[in-house]
Design a protein around this motif. Structure first.
Motif, PDB file in Angstrom:
ATOM      1  N   GLY A 503     -15.120 -14.470 -24.046  1.00 59.33           N
ATOM      2  CA  GLY A 503     -14.625 -13.960 -25.321  1.00 59.33           C
ATOM      3  C   GLY A 503     -14.446 -12.458 -25.215  1.00 59.33           C
ATOM      4  N   ILE A 504     -13.300 -11.956 -25.678  1.00 61.53           N
ATOM      5  CA  ILE A 504     -12.985 -10.533 -25.512  1.00 61.53           C
ATOM      6  C   ILE A 504     -12.417  -9.974 -26.807  1.00 61.53           C
ATOM      7  CG2 ILE A 504     -11.602  -8.846 -24.234  1.00 61.53           C
ATOM      8  CD1 ILE A 504     -11.487 -10.794 -21.907  1.00 61.53           C
ATOM      9  N   ILE A 505     -12.889  -8.793 -27.184  1.00 64.39           N
ATOM     10  CA  ILE A 505     -12.262  -7.976 -28.221  1.00 64.39           C
ATOM     11  C   ILE A 505     -11.720  -6.750 -27.507  1.00 64.39           C
ATOM     12  CG2 ILE A 505     -12.568  -6.697 -30.367  1.00 64.39           C
ATOM     13  CD1 ILE A 505     -14.933  -8.477 -31.021  1.00 64.39           C
ATOM     14  N   ASN A 506     -10.400  -6.666 -27.461  1.00 64.44           N
ATOM     15  CA  ASN A 506      -9.756  -5.649 -26.639  1.00 64.44           C
ATOM     16  C   ASN A 506      -8.843  -4.759 -27.474  1.00 64.44           C
ATOM     17  OD1 ASN A 506      -6.730  -5.526 -25.212  1.00 64.44           O
ATOM     18  ND2 ASN A 506      -8.358  -4.519 -24.065  1.00 64.44           N
ATOM     19  N   TYR A 507      -8.883  -3.453 -27.165  1.00 67.64           N
ATOM     20  CA  TYR A 507      -7.957  -2.494 -27.774  1.00 67.64           C
ATOM     21  C   TYR A 507      -7.163  -1.831 -26.655  1.00 67.64           C
ATOM     22  CZ  TYR A 507     -11.416  -2.963 -31.509  1.00 67.64           C
ATOM     23  OH  TYR A 507     -12.268  -3.463 -32.451  1.00 67.64           O
ATOM     24  N   ARG A 508      -5.881  -1.608 -26.899  1.00 68.88           N
ATOM     25  CA  ARG A 508      -5.071  -0.893 -25.915  1.00 68.88           C
ATOM     26  C   ARG A 508      -4.061  -0.004 -26.643  1.00 68.88           C
ATOM     27  NH1 ARG A 508      -2.818  -6.077 -26.114  1.00 68.88           N
ATOM     28  NH2 ARG A 508      -0.516  -6.142 -26.201  1.00 68.88           N
ATOM     29  N   TRP A 509      -3.767   1.133 -26.039  1.00 69.74           N
ATOM     30  CA  TRP A 509      -2.801   2.062 -26.611  1.00 69.74           C
ATOM     31  C   TRP A 509      -2.210   2.900 -25.482  1.00 69.74           C
ATOM     32  CZ3 TRP A 509      -8.006   2.294 -26.818  1.00 69.74           C
ATOM     33  CH2 TRP A 509      -8.645   3.463 -26.406  1.00 69.74           C
ATOM     34  N   THR A 510      -0.967   3.348 -25.670  1.00 71.62           N
ATOM     35  CA  THR A 510      -0.225   4.061 -24.617  1.00 71.62           C
ATOM     36  C   THR A 510       0.289   5.390 -25.184  1.00 71.62           C
ATOM     37  OG1 THR A 510       1.757   2.820 -25.232  1.00 71.62           O
ATOM     38  CG2 THR A 510       0.460   1.963 -23.406  1.00 71.62           C
ATOM     39  N   PRO A 511      -0.416   6.493 -24.955  1.00 73.78           N
ATOM     40  CA  PRO A 511       0.032   7.794 -25.462  1.00 73.78           C
ATOM     41  C   PRO A 511       1.373   8.247 -24.908  1.00 73.78           C
ATOM     42  CG  PRO A 511      -2.282   7.860 -24.821  1.00 73.78           C
ATOM     43  CD  PRO A 511      -1.737   6.567 -24.319  1.00 73.78           C
ATOM     44  N   SER A 512       1.740   7.801 -23.703  1.00 76.03           N
ATOM     45  CA  SER A 512       3.019   8.182 -23.107  1.00 76.03           C
ATOM     46  C   SER A 512       3.457   7.078 -22.157  1.00 76.03           C
ATOM     47  CB  SER A 512       2.893   9.512 -22.360  1.00 76.03           C
ATOM     48  OG  SER A 512       2.058   9.381 -21.222  1.00 76.03           O
ATOM     49  N   LYS A 513       4.656   7.240 -21.584  1.00 77.68           N
ATOM     50  CA  LYS A 513       5.158   6.245 -20.643  1.00 77.68           C
ATOM     51  C   LYS A 513       4.293   6.163 -19.396  1.00 77.68           C
ATOM     52  CE  LYS A 513      10.026   6.535 -22.044  1.00 77.68           C
ATOM     53  NZ  LYS A 513      11.408   6.842 -21.625  1.00 77.68           N
ATOM     54  N   GLN A 514       3.633   7.266 -19.060  1.00 77.30           N
ATOM     55  CA  GLN A 514       2.811   7.293 -17.848  1.00 77.30           C
ATOM     56  C   GLN A 514       1.364   6.856 -18.095  1.00 77.30           C
ATOM     57  OE1 GLN A 514       4.593  10.166 -18.803  1.00 77.30           O
ATOM     58  NE2 GLN A 514       6.347   9.591 -17.544  1.00 77.30           N
ATOM     59  N   LEU A 515       0.872   7.059 -19.311  1.00 80.17           N
ATOM     60  CA  LEU A 515      -0.548   6.891 -19.582  1.00 80.17           C
ATOM     61  C   LEU A 515      -0.802   5.689 -20.482  1.00 80.17           C
ATOM     62  CD1 LEU A 515      -3.488   7.907 -19.491  1.00 80.17           C
ATOM     63  CD2 LEU A 515      -2.935   9.407 -21.418  1.00 80.17           C
TER      64      LEU A 515
END
Length: 854
Positions: A503-515
């Motif tokens: 079971g996973i609670i995951n957050y993801r975000w991309t500040p830029s195309k590289q990061l």
């Protein structure tokens, strides 16, 4: 074997020598093969690749000094049509014979295939690069332009074609450069006609790419043009274009200085046949209209549903399926704000990442109600993807576990399941296989005797799902997502057999195309071994070592079967207990043998125990790769993970039970507690001519503490295999200098370094030379074996080195890879006897893989 290798090498060199004599056999009289370019600055040869890249003609590519592609090209017949006409079409006897043998249609196909194959040789090979005076003059002019663009305005260039006296029909070209004194930027003035643009420029002129006192470079001026264009278009100047920007450079009587004037004229305004110029203005967004279910078919139908939300106007041809905030949250173009290219591109990106719509269409039109002609109406047309999507997959495989396997799976994607742009995915997978070493008893001799099934549920929200506002530090332009996932799988007759729950609670975000960033707030994994008693059937090396010790000492005969081998599992387990507890059933055992038994027992306990992992991890990924075909990029990944801390904090309050070792248990399983970190860096350098140098460095360590004295198998490191050190099979290398005595060797610390030189052979066929360096060790855990542990920097002498070469065929959508690895430095051998001891094809490891290893 050494003699055979020497014969192969001699044969290869002989072929190369024969071929090298024929490099110019296709050249006509007077033609010269270009073998080298040399560039001299004031008589001194230079090696700057930037300057050599300006030349229009480069010599044929070479491998080990031999132009293999050219030789392959020369295998083609230049007059194949004439040859086929004379030999077959005009030769009645041969034509009639082949026609009677093959049929007329097959004969025509045969003639065509000869032509086609000849053409394939040409396209796969490389035509000879013949010295062309016109191309050489163009190269000379291009060199002059390069120096001029880098500030040498008075540069002088010349060239000479020099035939090679010792080699027929070959020549090199020498270019001679006199740059003279370079020019530097001095004064920088402006002539900006529109007051709005002039104000913006003054506010941001400190960011200019053109600096006083710096040597002139045309690229700086191009960069400044790009900067100003972005500055204006991101600050309301909707109709601005780069063509309005120009520079005037004065170099007359300036003592090698450049006085620069930036010129930006007013906007052209075409009225009938006349052209006038009007000042640029700042444009504002007056309305944002979002059509949520647009299709080409319904474009002329009336809109039947509408709503307003935070200034946005949302419309639908049918009843809207989306909550207004779900759509408006993905739109960065806000009513009442000035126009910005950046807001438009962010809107495109965010809407695409939702996986709800086809590529959106964003249009701007002047607001007819505005008399100043500065207001814009934004219309966003969204075409929904189907609410339900089905997917299926099927594969056939072979591995060290199964001789033959069939895998299958399916998935159902439900878009916008709750009306807030959430996506829900249900997937299932399964496989059946045939194995002669299945864990269970197969008295019915079934062909498919092993199996695995699993299912996953995944719910994705287009926001950070937390009880507090995250907009301040993770704004929506970073495309934040929250994913909740559950998974279950079970194996039957595979090793110890396992049930796996996650079971996973995951957050993801991309500040830029590289990061990109990923945070698993909670990553739970429960692994239950269903057939732990099968351990010694699976891990045969451990059993054989244990059995050998039992036979060498005085052991209770009840532990053995009629053939004199330890009974699995009763006899093997009883022998271990007798040694560990000194029951008197084993005698005559020395210290080294006893320690080996203890090591086997500790490994067995660790690999048969059930695991409960409550972890939190964060991954930082920086990747400059722009697309699939980018050959020069860097990739840096950092990951940190901790497990068991929350459970450990509440263990006393929750009154968790403890096992015999004093470890707290949850649901009858001692939970894991550790800290783990990984650092991975990859660099690809494009050397030109389809030559790539790739390097990777990896380091990882996981330290158990608190409620655990070892790392779960699923979280440990291994070495070897087609994507690691290719001179060893996967799990065969290490730990340390132990020699890979177990079937699956793993540890809690790893170092790995890989170097690879990749080059093209013919067409889509590539090759590479590589060097792989690394090993795994045990650190601060239950393992005490000196050969397997890392105790000081002196243990770095146990780093293994493998080297080799490989072939890769590029199918465009994937690369099929075949690598041969040789043990160059083997830490399993005695010190002083480790280099090149098994460096031959008998001891080589042959790897087959898909795509590049890094």
């Amino acid at each position: 074997m050494k003699q055979l290798f020497a014969k192969i090498l001699l044969f290869f060199l002989t072929i190369v020598l024969i071929i090298s004599c024929n490099a110019v056999k296709r050249l006509d009289q007077g033609e010269k093969l270009l073998v080298d370019n040399k560039i001299f600055e004031y008589g001194e040869e230079i090696k700057d690749s930037r300057i050599y890249s300006q030349l229009y003609q480069e010599p044929n590519t070479r491998f080990l000094g031999v132009p293999l592609k050219l030789h392959f090209y020369n295998l083609a017949r230049p007059n194949i049509d004439s040859i086929l006409t004379v030999n077959y079409l005009e030769n009645e006897n041969k034509r009639d014979f082949l026609t009677g043998l093959l049929s007329k249609k097959q004969f025509e196909r045969y003639i065509y295939s000869r032509t086609e194959f000849n053409e394939w040789i040409k396209t796969t090979g490389e035509a000879p690069v013949i010295v062309d005076l016109e191309e050489t003059r163009k190269s000379d002019n291009r060199l002059k332009s390069w120096y001029w663009n880098n500030g040498w305005f008075n540069v002088e260039t010349d060239f000479e074609v020099i035939p090679l006296e010792d080699k027929e029909k070959r020549a090199r070209v020498e270019y001679y450069i006199k740059p003279h004194q370079p020019y530097k930027v001095d004064s920088i003035k402006t002539s900006i006609s529109s007051p709005a643009l002039d104000s913006l420029y003054e506010l941001h002129k400190s960011e200019s790419a053109i600096k006083s006192g710096v040597q002139y470079n045309t690229l700086d001026f191009n960069e400044e043009r790009d900067r100003l264009s972005q500055l204006f278009r991101n600050n309301g100047v909707y109709n601005f274009d780069q063509e309005y920007i120009s520079f005037d450079a004065d170099t007359v009587d300036t003592n090698h200085k450049v006085n620069t004037t930036l010129i930006i004229k007013n906007r052209r305004n075409n009225i009938g046949d006349s052209i006038t110029r009007v000042p640029f203005k700042i444009h504002k967004i007056s309305e944002v209209n979002i059509i949520t279910d647009y299709t080409y078919a319904n474009r002329n139908n009336p809109l039947t549903d509408s709503t307003k939300f935070e200034g946005y106007n949302l419309y639908g041809f049918e009843e809207m399926r989306y909550r207004p905030e779900a759509i408006s949250d993905a739109v960065f173009i806000k009513p009442g704000t000035i126009y910005s290219d950046l807001d438009r591109s962010r809107t495109y990106n965010r809407l695409n990442t939702l996986r709800l719509f086809k590529y959106p269409n964003i249009q701007y039109i002047p607001d007819p109600a505005d008399s100043t002609n500065t207001d814009l109406i934004t219309n966003i047309f969204l075409t929904p993807l189907p609410k339900y999507s089905l997917g299926f997959d099927f594969d056939v495989s072979q591995s060290n576990i199964q001789e033959f396997g069939i895998g299958f799976g399916g998935s159902l994607l439900i878009r916008n399941i709750f009306g807030g742009a959430e996506n829900f995915e249900i997937s299932g997978r399964g496989s059946v296989g045939s194995s002669t070493d299945a864990a269970g008893n197969n008295d019915d001799n079934r062909f498919f005797d092993i199996s695995e099934v699993g299912a996953d549920l995944k719910l994705t929200f287009p926001r950070i799902f937390l009880p507090f506002d995250t907009e301040r530090f993770i704004p929506k332009y970073m495309s934040p997502f929250t994913t909740l996932s559950l998974g279950v799988s079970t194996q039957n007759n595979i090793g110890l057999d396992k049930q796996n729950f996650s079971g996973i609670i995951n957050y993801r975000w991309t500040p830029s195309k590289q990061l990109s960033n990923r945070l698993d707030l909670l990553n739970i994994q429960y692994v239950k071994n269903l057939n732990a008693e099968n351990y010694f059937n699976v891990y045969r090396n451990s059993y054989e070592e244990l059995n050998e010790i039992a036979q060498e000492v005085d052991t209770n005969p009840i532990f053995f079967d009629p053939d004199g081998a330890l009974i699995i599992p009763q006899g093997a387990n009883a022998f271990i207990q007798a040694v560990r507890n000194d029951t008197g059933e084993v005698s005559g055992i020395d210290g080294e043998q006893e320690q080996n038994v203890v090591n086997i027992a500790e490994r067995k306990d660790r690999l048969t125990e059930n695991n409960l992992i409550f972890a939190t991890n964060y991954t930082y990924l920086w990747n400059t790769k722009k697309n699939l075909y980018d050959q020069e990029f860097s990739r840096f990944r950092f990951k940190v993970e901790t497990a068991g801390n929350f459970l450990n904090a509440i263990s006393g309050l929750a009154n968790f039970s403890q096992n015999n070792n004093g470890n707290y248990e949850v649901l009858g399983v001692a939970y894991s507690q550790y800290a783990k970190t990984e650092i991975d860096f990859i660099k690809h350098s494009d050397l030109g001519g389809q030559n790539i140098f790739a390097a990777r460095a990896f380091g990882g360590i996981a330290i158990p503490y608190g409620n655990a004295n070892s790392i779960p198998f699923a979280r440990s490191f291994f070495a070897g295999g087609p994507n690691d050190n290719r001179a060893w099979q996967a799990y065969d290398l290490g730990p340390g200098s132990s020699g890979g005595r177990n079937e699956f060797n793993e540890a809690n610390m790893k170092l790995a370094f890989n170097l690879e030189y990749r080059y093209n052979l013919f067409g889509s066929l590539n090759s590479a030379f590589f060097v792989d360096i690394g090993n795994i060790w045990n650190v601060a855990d239950i393992v005490e074996d000196e050969a397997s542990t890392f105790e000081s920097f002196s243990d770095l002498r146990d780093i293994a080195v493998g080297s080799g070469f490989g072939l890769r065929y590029d199918f465009n959508f994937f690369v099929l890879r075949f690598d041969i690895g040789f043990k160059t430095y083997d830490p399993a051998r005695e010190l002083g006897n480790r280099w090149f001891k098994d460096y031959n094809f008998n001891h080589a490891v042959y790897n087959v893989g898909i795509n590049y290893p890094f």
